[in-house]
Write a protein that holds these residues in place. Sequence first.
Motif, PDB file in Angstrom:
ATOM      1  N   GLY A 336       0.976  -1.218  -0.040  1.00 42.11           N
ATOM      2  CA  GLY A 336      -0.085   0.086   0.012  1.00 42.11           C
ATOM      3  C   GLY A 336       0.831   1.439   0.056  1.00 42.11           C
ATOM      4  N   ILE A 337       0.248   2.195   0.652  1.00 41.24           N
ATOM      5  CA  ILE A 337       0.927   3.635   0.437  1.00 41.24           C
ATOM      6  C   ILE A 337       2.187   3.635   1.248  1.00 41.24           C
ATOM      7  N   HIS A 338       3.201   4.586   0.775  1.00 39.04           N
ATOM      8  CA  HIS A 338       4.453   4.617   1.297  1.00 39.04           C
ATOM      9  C   HIS A 338       4.608   5.513   2.526  1.00 39.04           C
ATOM     10  N   GLU A 351       0.651  14.740   2.143  1.00 40.80           N
ATOM     11  CA  GLU A 351       1.188  13.631   1.401  1.00 40.80           C
ATOM     12  C   GLU A 351       0.431  12.198   1.593  1.00 40.80           C
ATOM     13  N   SER A 352       0.030  11.918   2.696  1.00 35.51           N
ATOM     14  CA  SER A 352      -1.200  10.832   2.832  1.00 35.51           C
ATOM     15  C   SER A 352      -2.007  11.000   1.889  1.00 35.51           C
ATOM     16  N   TRP A 353      -2.761  12.290   1.854  1.00 33.60           N
ATOM     17  CA  TRP A 353      -4.145  12.414   1.120  1.00 33.60           C
ATOM     18  C   TRP A 353      -3.563  12.353  -0.491  1.00 33.60           C
ATOM     19  N   ARG A 354      -2.580  12.707  -0.902  1.00 36.75           N
ATOM     20  CA  ARG A 354      -2.070  12.606  -2.182  1.00 36.75           C
ATOM     21  C   ARG A 354      -1.625  11.266  -2.415  1.00 36.75           C
ATOM     22  N   ASN A 355      -1.019  10.424  -1.620  1.00 35.81           N
ATOM     23  CA  ASN A 355      -0.696   9.020  -1.907  1.00 35.81           C
ATOM     24  C   ASN A 355      -1.931   8.174  -2.017  1.00 35.81           C
ATOM     25  N   ILE A 356      -2.960   8.116  -1.052  1.00 31.51           N
ATOM     26  CA  ILE A 356      -4.201   7.513  -1.232  1.00 31.51           C
ATOM     27  C   ILE A 356      -4.753   7.742  -2.416  1.00 31.51           C
ATOM     28  N   ASN A 357      -4.689   8.870  -2.923  1.00 33.59           N
ATOM     29  CA  ASN A 357      -5.841   9.390  -4.276  1.00 33.59           C
ATOM     30  C   ASN A 357      -4.758   8.588  -5.330  1.00 33.59           C
ATOM     31  N   ALA A 358      -3.702   8.673  -5.216  1.00 32.16           N
ATOM     32  CA  ALA A 358      -3.058   8.084  -6.499  1.00 32.16           C
ATOM     33  C   ALA A 358      -3.106   6.683  -6.402  1.00 32.16           C
ATOM     34  N   MET A 359      -3.139   5.853  -5.332  1.00 32.55           N
ATOM     35  CA  MET A 359      -3.409   4.590  -5.100  1.00 32.55           C
ATOM     36  C   MET A 359      -4.615   4.211  -5.630  1.00 32.55           C
ATOM     37  N   ASN A 360      -5.804   5.142  -5.303  1.00 32.35           N
ATOM     38  CA  ASN A 360      -7.056   5.088  -5.816  1.00 32.35           C
ATOM     39  C   ASN A 360      -7.260   4.965  -7.408  1.00 32.35           C
ATOM     40  N   ALA A 382       1.782  -9.547   0.844  1.00 30.22           N
ATOM     41  CA  ALA A 382       0.973  -8.259   0.549  1.00 30.22           C
ATOM     42  C   ALA A 382       0.213  -7.828   2.015  1.00 30.22           C
ATOM     43  N   GLY A 383       0.048  -6.657   2.217  1.00 29.60           N
ATOM     44  CA  GLY A 383      -0.507  -6.045   3.187  1.00 29.60           C
ATOM     45  C   GLY A 383      -1.417  -4.679   2.991  1.00 29.60           C
ATOM     46  N   ALA A 384      -2.454  -4.660   4.012  1.00 27.71           N
ATOM     47  CA  ALA A 384      -3.262  -3.276   3.772  1.00 27.71           C
ATOM     48  C   ALA A 384      -3.635  -3.150   2.427  1.00 27.71           C
ATOM     49  N   GLY A 385      -3.423  -1.918   1.821  1.00 24.52           N
ATOM     50  CA  GLY A 385      -3.970  -1.457   0.332  1.00 24.52           C
ATOM     51  C   GLY A 385      -3.392  -2.475  -0.692  1.00 24.52           C
ATOM     52  N   GLY A 386      -2.314  -2.868  -0.192  1.00 26.30           N
ATOM     53  CA  GLY A 386      -1.767  -3.968  -1.464  1.00 26.30           C
ATOM     54  C   GLY A 386      -2.493  -5.062  -1.562  1.00 26.30           C
ATOM     55  N   VAL A 387      -3.344  -5.552  -0.597  1.00 32.01           N
ATOM     56  CA  VAL A 387      -4.082  -6.738  -0.821  1.00 32.01           C
ATOM     57  C   VAL A 387      -5.331  -6.239  -1.589  1.00 32.01           C
ATOM     58  N   PHE A 388      -5.829  -5.086  -1.259  1.00 34.35           N
ATOM     59  CA  PHE A 388      -7.047  -4.588  -2.056  1.00 34.35           C
ATOM     60  C   PHE A 388      -6.672  -4.238  -3.468  1.00 34.35           C
ATOM     61  N   LEU A 389      -5.411  -3.932  -3.738  1.00 38.27           N
ATOM     62  CA  LEU A 389      -4.941  -3.583  -5.212  1.00 38.27           C
ATOM     63  C   LEU A 389      -5.083  -4.942  -5.699  1.00 38.27           C
ATOM     64  N   ASP A 410      -4.329  -1.801  12.334  1.00 36.82           N
ATOM     65  CA  ASP A 410      -3.193  -1.763  13.319  1.00 36.82           C
ATOM     66  C   ASP A 410      -2.105  -0.387  12.763  1.00 36.82           C
ATOM     67  N   MET A 411      -2.729   0.455  11.928  1.00 37.64           N
ATOM     68  CA  MET A 411      -1.967   1.529  11.717  1.00 37.64           C
ATOM     69  C   MET A 411      -2.999   2.663  12.197  1.00 37.64           C
ATOM     70  N   GLY A 412      -3.259   2.692  13.615  1.00 42.58           N
ATOM     71  CA  GLY A 412      -4.265   3.851  14.242  1.00 42.58           C
ATOM     72  C   GLY A 412      -5.464   3.804  13.628  1.00 42.58           C
ATOM     73  N   ASN A 413      -5.957   2.565  13.523  1.00 38.43           N
ATOM     74  CA  ASN A 413      -7.389   2.507  13.185  1.00 38.43           C
ATOM     75  C   ASN A 413      -7.801   3.041  11.781  1.00 38.43           C
ATOM     76  N   LEU A 414      -6.705   3.069  10.882  1.00 41.05           N
ATOM     77  CA  LEU A 414      -6.915   3.716   9.529  1.00 41.05           C
ATOM     78  C   LEU A 414      -8.107   2.846   9.028  1.00 41.05           C
ATOM     79  N   TYR A 415      -8.890   3.739   8.189  1.00 42.58           N
ATOM     80  CA  TYR A 415     -10.305   3.011   7.811  1.00 42.58           C
ATOM     81  C   TYR A 415      -9.765   2.415   6.175  1.00 42.58           C
ATOM     82  N   GLY A 416      -8.968   3.094   5.503  1.00 43.88           N
ATOM     83  CA  GLY A 416      -8.792   2.527   4.192  1.00 43.88           C
ATOM     84  C   GLY A 416      -9.336   2.818   3.084  1.00 43.88           C
ATOM     85  N   SER A 417      -8.836   2.699   1.870  1.00 42.82           N
ATOM     86  CA  SER A 417      -9.443   3.258   0.498  1.00 42.82           C
ATOM     87  C   SER A 417      -9.257   2.138  -0.437  1.00 42.82           C
TER      88      SER A 417
END
Length: 561
Positions: A336-338, A351-360, A382-389, A410-417
Amino acid sequence: MRILLLCHNFNSLSQRLHVELRRAGHEVTVELDVHDDFTREAVALFSPDLVIAPFLKRPIPADVWRGTLCLIVHPGIRGDRGPSALDWAILDGEATWGVTLIEAREEMDAGPVWAWAEFPMRPTRKSSLYRHEVTQAAVACVFEAIGRIERREGAALPANWGRGWERPACRRSDRILDPTRHSAEEALRIIRASDGDPGAPLTIAGQTFLVFDAERAEGVPGPAGALIGRSQHALAMAFREGALWIGHLRRPDFRSLKLPALRLLGAEASDLPIIEGPKPCRYREENGVGLLEFRFHNGAMSSEDCDTLREAITRAKARSLPVLVLRGDADCWSNGIHLGIIEGADSAADESWRNINAMNDLVCEIIETDDRLVIAAVLGNAGAGGVFLSLAADEVWMREGVILNPHYKDMGNLYGSEYWTYLLPARVGEDRARRVTQARLPMGVDEALELGLATRRLPGNVESADWQLLRAAAELAASPDLARRIAAKRARRAGDEAEKPLAAYREEELRRMRRNFYGFDPSYHVARYNFIRKTPKSRTPVTLAVHRANADHSDRRSTMR
């Protein structure tokens, strides 16, 4: 059997053992090696038949191993002793290496041997050897030892003997790179032996850095020690003979960040000529199949990485082939995101916002591919957003031994996209989707197939997996049923879009993510800081420590009475 995994952290080997032991029917719990008293408490609460230590940095308390059989995974051949076993094996150019399962004693690595396994060494990074050969050998050793215990046979050997010997910890001076003294091949061996941790010291433009992620640079001569070019975020440096591409650097300061080399070196390298270098994405065609291979260091994907892969997919889609295979790196498909680049940004939230939009954008590009079948070839963890990719593809073909962590919490209750609220329920159903996202436990291929996160199993050996992948993809491309399947896919996607547009899923997910990034609760930012800077854990999460979860539940029931 009741088995307690005692480990410094819950790394890839610990996770693989957790998955394999549970699959074999054992009752497994985890305790992180935070403090000796916590270890004693874990043993008292769980009463294990066996303690397995896949990854430790200090001895097990004597009263623990005297009372319970404790077996330690040592990444070295029989007779090898010391904390830098795999590092020395790479530095010394060993042709074969191994894993030894040793019973805990007062003297480290000196107890009775319960099992051992050896393997040929590959010319690769320490982390790659650890994820593949070491992990596979360790799993085999653990199950061999369990068999001996069940047969009441005891240890295989009374002492740790063999061709190995005791060696000290690998020192910083053993890892220092000197371009005037070392050839590129010699330097590459040192970097590979220092991969992951602690890195190989090198002076660049008068500054000392720790080097990671290197490979040979062919046909780019220059004076030893000189930076001679750049490509993407990598830098080329000349050595006494030959040159290397350096992908990542870290300053030697305490808890500094490992970042792409060009990003960290900055102005000192910005004027270097752009030359042909390592490509994160490579495309080729074979037997009616488009094969797009990609590799991002440790599976972390920055905004630019997401754009690079999306653009590569767009180019591949311009070719009129009925099957597109997305083949990730055999060490890491994607995580997932870097988080490292996000942590080092001027505004981590931005940067989190930019990264998750690029991943989306990347995930959307795959979902909206309606003129061919897309196969996600998941050959690495694979983990987190990488699995959903991977779930954005039509099918997920997964190599035996791969470990998934399909959750964000585990990343601070991140909701995920990454459109997971569309992709996951559509793939596994609402009930199973809740199970996947709430469990917060690693899973292997068996569970992924059972749940529907994977559709085909590939062999555990990477070369065999690649061979079977290409053969099966070619058979799919030649299938007389393929046109019907593509048409059905197109109709299904159109129906889904009419019921609820992809844009609506994205908007809902990002509304929650915005609160994670910019809201009053700093949990995500704290968790990311601790993860990236490797802050030691203060406790074991109850999702792993089943013994503690059960104890807490009992305490609550007693209080209610």
